[in-house]
Design a protein around this motif. Sequence first.
Motif, PDB file in Angstrom:
ATOM      1  N   UNK A 183       0.847  -1.187   0.000  1.00  0.00           N
ATOM      2  CA  UNK A 183       0.000   0.000   0.000  1.00  0.00           C
ATOM      3  C   UNK A 183       0.885   1.240   0.000  1.00  0.00           C
ATOM      4  N   UNK A 184       1.971   1.161   0.769  1.00  0.00           N
ATOM      5  CA  UNK A 184       2.904   2.283   0.795  1.00  0.00           C
ATOM      6  C   UNK A 184       3.400   2.611  -0.605  1.00  0.00           C
ATOM      7  N   UNK A 191       1.855   1.757  -3.364  1.00  0.00           N
ATOM      8  CA  UNK A 191       0.713   2.114  -4.191  1.00  0.00           C
ATOM      9  C   UNK A 191       0.262   3.551  -3.986  1.00  0.00           C
ATOM     10  N   UNK A 192       0.440   4.069  -2.789  1.00  0.00           N
ATOM     11  CA  UNK A 192       0.027   5.462  -2.587  1.00  0.00           C
ATOM     12  C   UNK A 192       1.165   6.408  -2.938  1.00  0.00           C
ATOM     13  N   UNK A 193       2.226   5.875  -3.496  1.00  0.00           N
ATOM     14  CA  UNK A 193       3.305   6.740  -3.959  1.00  0.00           C
ATOM     15  C   UNK A 193       4.339   7.059  -2.897  1.00  0.00           C
ATOM     16  N   UNK A 194       4.206   6.454  -1.718  1.00  0.00           N
ATOM     17  CA  UNK A 194       5.132   6.742  -0.620  1.00  0.00           C
ATOM     18  C   UNK A 194       6.103   5.574  -0.474  1.00  0.00           C
ATOM     19  N   UNK A 195       6.927   5.350  -1.513  1.00  0.00           N
ATOM     20  CA  UNK A 195       7.763   4.153  -1.423  1.00  0.00           C
ATOM     21  C   UNK A 195       8.820   4.290  -0.333  1.00  0.00           C
ATOM     22  N   UNK A 196       9.119   5.552   0.064  1.00  0.00           N
ATOM     23  CA  UNK A 196      10.073   5.732   1.157  1.00  0.00           C
ATOM     24  C   UNK A 196       9.535   5.107   2.439  1.00  0.00           C
ATOM     25  N   UNK A 197       8.234   5.323   2.634  1.00  0.00           N
ATOM     26  CA  UNK A 197       7.624   4.757   3.838  1.00  0.00           C
ATOM     27  C   UNK A 197       7.610   3.245   3.774  1.00  0.00           C
ATOM     28  N   UNK A 235       2.682   5.032   7.771  1.00  0.00           N
ATOM     29  CA  UNK A 235       2.023   4.489   6.586  1.00  0.00           C
ATOM     30  C   UNK A 235       0.532   4.740   6.607  1.00  0.00           C
ATOM     31  N   UNK A 236      -0.064   4.460   7.765  1.00  0.00           N
ATOM     32  CA  UNK A 236      -1.515   4.643   7.895  1.00  0.00           C
ATOM     33  C   UNK A 236      -1.908   6.096   7.673  1.00  0.00           C
ATOM     34  N   UNK A 237      -1.165   6.993   8.303  1.00  0.00           N
ATOM     35  CA  UNK A 237      -1.491   8.409   8.170  1.00  0.00           C
ATOM     36  C   UNK A 237      -1.453   8.829   6.713  1.00  0.00           C
ATOM     37  N   UNK A 238      -0.401   8.376   6.033  1.00  0.00           N
ATOM     38  CA  UNK A 238      -0.282   8.789   4.640  1.00  0.00           C
ATOM     39  C   UNK A 238      -1.320   8.130   3.762  1.00  0.00           C
TER      40      UNK A 238
END
Lengths: 680, 533, 101
Positions: free
Chosen positions: A336-337, A339-345, A426-429
């Motif tokens: 999911x991280x 997928x939402x574009x936050x691969x750093x997370x 992760x959840x927050x983002x």
Amino acid sequence: MPLPTLTYPVLAAVSAVLLPFVGFLLQALMGKRSQNGAIALITIALSLLAAGYTFAQVWGNEPIHVQWRWFTIGQQVFYVGLLLDNVSVLMLLLVAFVALPVHAYSVAYMKGDSGIHRYWTYLSLFCSAMLGLVVADNLLLMYVCWELVGFASYLLIGFWFTRDAAAAANKKAFIVNRIGDIGFLIGFAILYSFLGTLDLNTLFGQEGFFATASGAEASGIIAHPKIPAGWLTTAGLAFFLGAMAKSAQFPLHVWLPAAMEGPTSVSSLIHAATMVAAGVFLLARIFPLFDDTALLVIATTGAVTAFVAAYFALTQYDIKKILAYSTISQLGFMMVGIGIGMYQLALFYLVTHAFFKCLLFLGAGAIIHELQHLNDKHQLGIDPQDIRHMGGLRKYMPITFVTMLIASLALAGFPLTAGYLSKDALLIHAFEWAALQNDASVAIPYVLAVASILTSFYILRLLAKVFLGSPAIGVMTSARPHEASAWMLVPMLVLAACSLFPLFTTSPLNYGQAWLLQKILPMAALPPLPLLHVLVPLLTTMATVAMTLLVWQWYVKQKYPLKAGGLFFRLSQQQGYVDVFYDRIVAAAVLRCSNVLFWVDKHIIDGAVNGLAALGRILAAIAGWVDQRLVDGFVRLVGKLAWGLGNVLRRSQTGRLQDYMASVFFIILVILLYHLIVQA
Amino acid sequence: MNPHLLTILIFIPLVAAMIMFIVPSGKRAAYKYIALITGILQLVLSGGMYCLFHPKGAGISEERLYQFVDHIPWIRLDMGSFGRLEIDYFIGVDGLSMPLLFLSALVMVVAIGASWNVQKSVKGYFILLMILDMAVMGVFSALDFFLFYVFYELMLLPLYFLIGIWGGARREYAAMKFFLYTLFGSVFMLLIMVGLYFSVTNPDTGAHTFNMLHMMNPANYVNGSFFSALANQELFGISARLLGFVVLFIAFAIKVPIVPLHTWLPDAHVEAPTPISIILAGILLKVGGYGILRICFSIFPDAALQSAWWLGLIGVVSIVYGALVALAQRDLKRMIAYSSVSHMGFVLLGIASLTTEGTAGALFQMVSHGFLSAALFFLVGMLYDRVHDRNIYHFRGLATVMPRYTVFIAVAFFASLGLPGFSAFIGEVFVIIGAFNAESINGLLPRWMAIAGSLGILLSAVYFLWTLQRMFFGQVRLKGGNVWSAALTDASPRETVIMVPMLALALVLGIYPALALDKINASVLALVELITK
Amino acid sequence: MITLTHFLVVGACIFAIGLYAVIARRNAILVLVGIELMINAAILNLVAFGRYDSTRYGGQAFALFAIVLAAAGVAVALAIILNVYKHYKTINPEDINKLRD
């Protein structure tokens, strides 16, 4: 091209990869003569030193890229090389750092096994391939290592190959991974076909093909002019297929629970901390490739996996299966991280997860080891992995309990742990991302939140069943199980320390300060929703506390209110019947198909060939008949005719002079008459 | 450097056969040693040639770019109004044939090693083997079509007897099937060859010629002749050149083999004695692929472009079909035979793509499959030698009984299913990449073919791993009980000495493919240039 | 007046009688007689046609020649018959069929 200059970090990185490989070769050659694992242990320790040095040199500095010509095909040159940037050195260090304790742990855990020389050989091979995977500078080399880690995993899952279950499990693991490999292969074939290179830097680097697209619009990539949009999406999905198999995403997750047939130390290193994370790593590495469609598919699959796996984990009795499903679920979070574009997370969570999940497995291994020992000693005939046979172990194995507790809290995302930092971030983002969406995908963070609560429940259930309450087996009180040896405990303690916040940040409640996140890449900006940053951690923590109370009531106080055997219980217990579906439907269909084709081969194609042969024989028979009856018959008819005629004529040969005279006269008469008539 | 190295390489076995002929048949052991010495001599010679071979020697359509060339007039017959018959003894090597020559020499040594325990009429066996050896070497180096045909047919004869006399229970059926299948192809090849002869003239002498290199140059075709591209002759409404291409293709495709012309292969392999299976899989199948490249594609490039789509389709069908049928087998040898069909499908797919990656990948796959299939058949032979059974269901837990053997077979299986680090991986991956690339480079193959072909990679994992699991893992359970477990001794030193170099070579080529690719590249580029220009 | 036709008719009759004797008689001597009759029929014809060759008398000359030949023939034939009789003890031509195949 001239050889690249070998700087010290490069040399260190190369030796970090090659040292375990040398270890592998040495042990493979020595065979049974190397039993104690000293070679593996020394090479991985040196490898860790080298990785640490590389990390110190490269982290936060300019990436280093070196390559050597590997081979030329046609006019296309392929290189083998290293790409050392923040992401790869971090992974390099992580893999080596997790591998060392597991090696140390294995010294005690695997002691006395008859095939232990193989164990060390395979483990070294795995480490080498995994380290190679993270520093590879092009997709082909990455693919090579990608398959090799799968191969090492195959060998290790089937380590106890005389067990049928292990032999079936490693086959399943390899085949499912193969499905993913094909996705990977097709993915890089698409890239190569359109862009003519597989080099990561050229493709995704600062000035690479996809550079203009990424950066400013993190999730709104415009199609690269050289690749049609359709193929770009296909490439993204193909790579994701690869990652799905390797990182055990639903519905290709089935191999991971089965892989628990391998030794527990293997499960902790390969099937929890490192190899399964390779899928996430791959996606992070090629992140600029993905367009919106691909990202949405990734996020959705991740969320579904996170939830489904957590749900399956609720009712399992096998301690390793619970942890396996937990791993799958957490890998879903990472997806999911991505997928939402936050691969750093995602990477951050990958790192923290590696520590505590590895620790959980090692702890489980310590318990299994102990129970196996009791089992052998007292002839109990129990399954040492079944949590129904445990209970009350806190008294006998306090250090194990504490380390497992830390790891479980980290998994549940409890404050002060590393898991809190990464998972809540992760959840927050995810919520922030969902705020920008206006379709069904807004459900994704909610699914994740539910999965997160389920996570707290099942891991606490495990703790309660194993460590609290009273021993389930009478022998336990008299036999007095004890802590594992120092070889096993020290690695666990090291990993426990790493599961807490100090390794990552000095401010335990704010993930934004984590040095890891600050260096990997500047965080892409989603519009921040400040309220979430307070609300989400608060709620998850409260949920964890609530779950603790619930578990305490149900399992420690023995007030279990539910009836086992309900539909939802069975669905979870049977792992959603996915395995059954594969075995009975997919595998059966393939086998059926192959049998049908074999039948076609044997009867239709070969039948046609044999039919042709038969036809030839029939034609030959007809020709033979014609030859014998018609042609030969005519010849014989002529002969017979002559014979018959002769037979008739011989009658005239009476031998009497007067008959001859009569016939002469008769013939002359005929001639005369003829002349008479003709002339008339 | 002796200018006649190639001739020497080809005819060493003939000399050996003559020596064997003289040796009295009482000395049974002498034959195998003579054969072994011949094989090793050839291996050393071809290895030396491989090292001497200059990687820039492209070959293909120009004689001066061939190496180790021997060009001697052979048959010059004045045929009155038909002109002068011009047949040359013309041999030479380029990047297509050099790796295959070395492969053949190596596989021959392995086959001789596997023949060590032959009991039945040893003399005849080894003499036939030597003749086969000579024919194979000749096929890979002949550059005159007539000479090629002679070697090609010469190859068939010893094989027929080797299968038909030294084979298994249904050997006569298998030998006959093999013989008829191949003859069916080659008879029509003869027609095309004669047609080409009357269409092509030697620009130097003006006489009709069988020289293949002259056939590749459109300028050498007689005006208005049957196969002239300009004349555009037709037969049964099909362009004559297309017809010629298709007929030649079928002749070679039977050897490859392709679905649905493959059914001789499982029968021949299963019934043939182990060494002959090794030669069949290791060398004979490559003759098909080599012939398609050297003759079909080079002489009829226009028709090749026209039919590439169909060739690719046949390749894909062979890959998937072969793999699926392999999955249904119970006989280990038959399973491997079908896997050969699948793996050779990759060769066809790569060739059809007509990209440098695909063609080089196909060539590489041929070499790699040569080593690996030879190794696989040798391994099956080891098992069969011990218990005379090959049924997969009759074994279980062999890993405990024969650990070293299991290591060999596991390595061979994983190498065959395309594990990186082994040669098959490079071959298959570049065939897939080439097939994928074809759409953007020359538009010959659609991309779905590459994707469908990659299914074969998955399926090969399925059947190989299933076999490993079924036969080697688990508790020991053998059909023959204790008798078998006593008979199933681990790999002997002789077997180990044969296996290790094969697998090591597959490994070396997988890790450092440049060893082969550097020799291949120039020729592949020239070939692709010749066809797609 | 006696014309050529009368001679020819007589000759033909004699020839027919001789032919009958040759074919049908059961005695070799009588067969020989039949032959003589046929020769004489021919001689008669020769003499009759000789009338038209009044300058050279070819018919008469030829007739004389034939008579001499016939006499010689009879002598030879009688000798043969004698020998046949010696060999077969019969001169019935019916019984002499050694020429049969």
